[in-house]
Design a protein around this motif. Structure first.
Motif, PDB file in Angstrom:
ATOM      1  N   CYS A  13      33.873  44.259  42.177  1.00 48.27           N
ATOM      2  CA  CYS A  13      34.120  44.343  43.619  1.00 48.27           C
ATOM      3  C   CYS A  13      33.637  43.055  44.281  1.00 48.27           C
ATOM      4  CB  CYS A  13      33.385  45.547  44.200  1.00 48.27           C
ATOM      5  SG  CYS A  13      33.515  45.692  45.985  1.00 48.27           S
ATOM      6  N   GLU A  14      34.465  42.481  45.144  1.00 45.85           N
ATOM      7  CA  GLU A  14      34.083  41.241  45.817  1.00 45.85           C
ATOM      8  C   GLU A  14      33.060  41.479  46.925  1.00 45.85           C
ATOM      9  OE1 GLU A  14      37.640  39.296  47.140  1.00 45.85           O
ATOM     10  OE2 GLU A  14      37.832  38.255  45.231  1.00 45.85           O
ATOM     11  N   THR A  15      32.996  42.691  47.454  1.00 45.77           N
ATOM     12  CA  THR A  15      32.078  42.983  48.550  1.00 45.77           C
ATOM     13  C   THR A  15      30.653  43.230  48.057  1.00 45.77           C
ATOM     14  OG1 THR A  15      33.930  44.013  49.698  1.00 45.77           O
ATOM     15  CG2 THR A  15      31.738  44.432  50.577  1.00 45.77           C
ATOM     16  N   CYS A  16      30.501  44.154  47.114  1.00 45.45           N
ATOM     17  CA  CYS A  16      29.152  44.536  46.672  1.00 45.45           C
ATOM     18  C   CYS A  16      28.811  44.024  45.273  1.00 45.45           C
ATOM     19  CB  CYS A  16      28.997  46.053  46.715  1.00 45.45           C
ATOM     20  SG  CYS A  16      30.025  46.925  45.522  1.00 45.45           S
ATOM     21  N   LYS A  17      29.749  43.382  44.597  1.00 39.68           N
ATOM     22  CA  LYS A  17      29.561  42.800  43.258  1.00 39.68           C
ATOM     23  C   LYS A  17      29.310  43.844  42.167  1.00 39.68           C
ATOM     24  CE  LYS A  17      29.756  38.734  45.147  1.00 39.68           C
ATOM     25  NZ  LYS A  17      31.056  38.217  45.418  1.00 39.68           N
ATOM     26  N   MET A  18      29.691  45.079  42.415  1.00 38.86           N
ATOM     27  CA  MET A  18      29.536  46.132  41.415  1.00 38.86           C
ATOM     28  C   MET A  18      30.723  46.099  40.453  1.00 38.86           C
ATOM     29  SD  MET A  18      29.003  50.132  42.196  1.00 38.86           S
ATOM     30  CE  MET A  18      29.071  51.353  40.925  1.00 38.86           C
ATOM     31  N   GLU A  19      30.446  46.221  39.166  1.00 39.70           N
ATOM     32  CA  GLU A  19      31.499  46.224  38.153  1.00 39.70           C
ATOM     33  C   GLU A  19      31.999  47.652  37.980  1.00 39.70           C
ATOM     34  OE1 GLU A  19      29.774  44.413  34.721  1.00 39.70           O
ATOM     35  OE2 GLU A  19      29.331  42.571  35.801  1.00 39.70           O
ATOM     36  N   ASN A  20      33.224  47.911  38.448  1.00 37.07           N
ATOM     37  CA  ASN A  20      33.732  49.276  38.513  1.00 37.07           C
ATOM     38  C   ASN A  20      34.774  49.622  37.461  1.00 37.07           C
ATOM     39  OD1 ASN A  20      32.230  49.850  40.856  1.00 37.07           O
ATOM     40  ND2 ASN A  20      33.735  48.826  42.104  1.00 37.07           N
ATOM     41  N   TYR A  21      35.588  48.672  37.064  1.00 37.85           N
ATOM     42  CA  TYR A  21      36.734  48.989  36.219  1.00 37.85           C
ATOM     43  C   TYR A  21      36.783  48.096  34.988  1.00 37.85           C
ATOM     44  CZ  TYR A  21      38.403  51.587  40.246  1.00 37.85           C
ATOM     45  OH  TYR A  21      38.509  52.472  41.275  1.00 37.85           O
ATOM     46  N   ILE A  22      37.260  48.672  33.892  1.00 39.80           N
ATOM     47  CA  ILE A  22      37.499  47.933  32.656  1.00 39.80           C
ATOM     48  C   ILE A  22      38.987  48.063  32.352  1.00 39.80           C
ATOM     49  CG2 ILE A  22      37.000  47.786  30.196  1.00 39.80           C
ATOM     50  CD1 ILE A  22      34.285  49.073  30.823  1.00 39.80           C
ATOM     51  N   THR A  23      39.627  46.949  32.077  1.00 36.20           N
ATOM     52  CA  THR A  23      41.062  46.955  31.811  1.00 36.20           C
ATOM     53  C   THR A  23      41.393  45.882  30.783  1.00 36.20           C
ATOM     54  OG1 THR A  23      43.232  46.930  32.858  1.00 36.20           O
ATOM     55  CG2 THR A  23      41.600  45.395  33.721  1.00 36.20           C
ATOM     56  N   LYS A  24      42.662  45.753  30.465  1.00 31.68           N
ATOM     57  CA  LYS A  24      43.123  44.744  29.514  1.00 31.68           C
ATOM     58  C   LYS A  24      44.246  43.943  30.139  1.00 31.68           C
ATOM     59  CE  LYS A  24      42.163  47.551  25.477  1.00 31.68           C
ATOM     60  NZ  LYS A  24      42.732  48.247  24.323  1.00 31.68           N
ATOM     61  N   LYS A  25      44.391  42.707  29.675  1.00 34.23           N
ATOM     62  CA  LYS A  25      45.535  41.904  30.090  1.00 34.23           C
ATOM     63  C   LYS A  25      45.871  40.912  28.991  1.00 34.23           C
ATOM     64  CE  LYS A  25      43.695  37.886  32.461  1.00 34.23           C
ATOM     65  NZ  LYS A  25      43.720  37.089  33.655  1.00 34.23           N
ATOM     66  N   ASN A  26      47.091  40.453  29.010  1.00 36.49           N
ATOM     67  CA  ASN A  26      47.551  39.474  28.044  1.00 36.49           C
ATOM     68  C   ASN A  26      47.223  38.087  28.594  1.00 36.49           C
ATOM     69  OD1 ASN A  26      48.993  37.773  26.355  1.00 36.49           O
ATOM     70  ND2 ASN A  26      50.618  39.276  26.048  1.00 36.49           N
ATOM     71  N   LYS A  27      46.203  37.452  28.047  1.00 34.53           N
ATOM     72  CA  LYS A  27      45.751  36.157  28.561  1.00 34.53           C
ATOM     73  C   LYS A  27      46.719  35.025  28.238  1.00 34.53           C
ATOM     74  CE  LYS A  27      40.921  37.117  29.031  1.00 34.53           C
ATOM     75  NZ  LYS A  27      39.580  36.590  28.980  1.00 34.53           N
ATOM     76  N   LYS A  28      47.571  35.247  27.270  1.00 37.77           N
ATOM     77  CA  LYS A  28      48.551  34.221  26.924  1.00 37.77           C
ATOM     78  C   LYS A  28      49.639  34.134  28.001  1.00 37.77           C
ATOM     79  CE  LYS A  28      50.769  32.567  22.758  1.00 37.77           C
ATOM     80  NZ  LYS A  28      51.157  32.902  21.379  1.00 37.77           N
ATOM     81  N   LEU A  29      50.055  35.284  28.522  1.00 40.00           N
ATOM     82  CA  LEU A  29      51.095  35.313  29.549  1.00 40.00           C
ATOM     83  C   LEU A  29      50.535  35.143  30.958  1.00 40.00           C
ATOM     84  CD1 LEU A  29      53.276  38.264  28.241  1.00 40.00           C
ATOM     85  CD2 LEU A  29      53.701  35.832  27.985  1.00 40.00           C
ATOM     86  N   HIS A  30      49.282  35.585  31.178  1.00 39.77           N
ATOM     87  CA  HIS A  30      48.658  35.537  32.505  1.00 39.77           C
ATOM     88  C   HIS A  30      47.287  34.861  32.399  1.00 39.77           C
ATOM     89  CE1 HIS A  30      51.769  38.293  33.805  1.00 39.77           C
ATOM     90  NE2 HIS A  30      51.490  39.053  32.764  1.00 39.77           N
ATOM     91  N   PRO A  31      47.247  33.539  32.349  1.00 43.09           N
ATOM     92  CA  PRO A  31      45.962  32.852  32.153  1.00 43.09           C
ATOM     93  C   PRO A  31      45.056  32.842  33.388  1.00 43.09           C
ATOM     94  CG  PRO A  31      47.726  31.259  32.377  1.00 43.09           C
ATOM     95  CD  PRO A  31      48.369  32.614  32.357  1.00 43.09           C
ATOM     96  N   ASP A  32      45.630  33.041  34.579  1.00 44.32           N
ATOM     97  CA  ASP A  32      44.807  33.010  35.791  1.00 44.32           C
ATOM     98  C   ASP A  32      44.030  34.316  35.956  1.00 44.32           C
ATOM     99  OD1 ASP A  32      47.337  34.107  36.019  1.00 44.32           O
ATOM    100  OD2 ASP A  32      47.382  33.903  38.191  1.00 44.32           O
TER     101      ASP A  32
END
Length: 50
Positions: free
Chosen positions: A10-29
């Motif tokens: 979370c950008e407001t309180c800096k709490m880590e709320n979610y765990i997910t996956k992404k393809n870093k090869k297709l979406h490097p940003d």
């Protein structure tokens, strides 16, 4: 493997709320989504943790 796990913070309180996956090869940003934060009690922007 190009698909790796990541944590959304979370950008407001800096709490880590979610765990997910992404393809870093297709979406490097960094991923940014609007999700519910239980600590803030509202929907806030969540960004990929460094």
């Amino acid at each position: 493997m190009p698909r790796e796990g990541l944590t959304l913070r979370c950008e407001t309180c800096k709490m880590e709320n979610y765990i997910t996956k992404k393809n870093k090869k297709l979406h490097p940003d960094k991923m940014e989504v609007t999700k519910y934060c239980p600590k803030c009690n509202q929907h806030t922007n969540h960004k990929e943790k460094k």
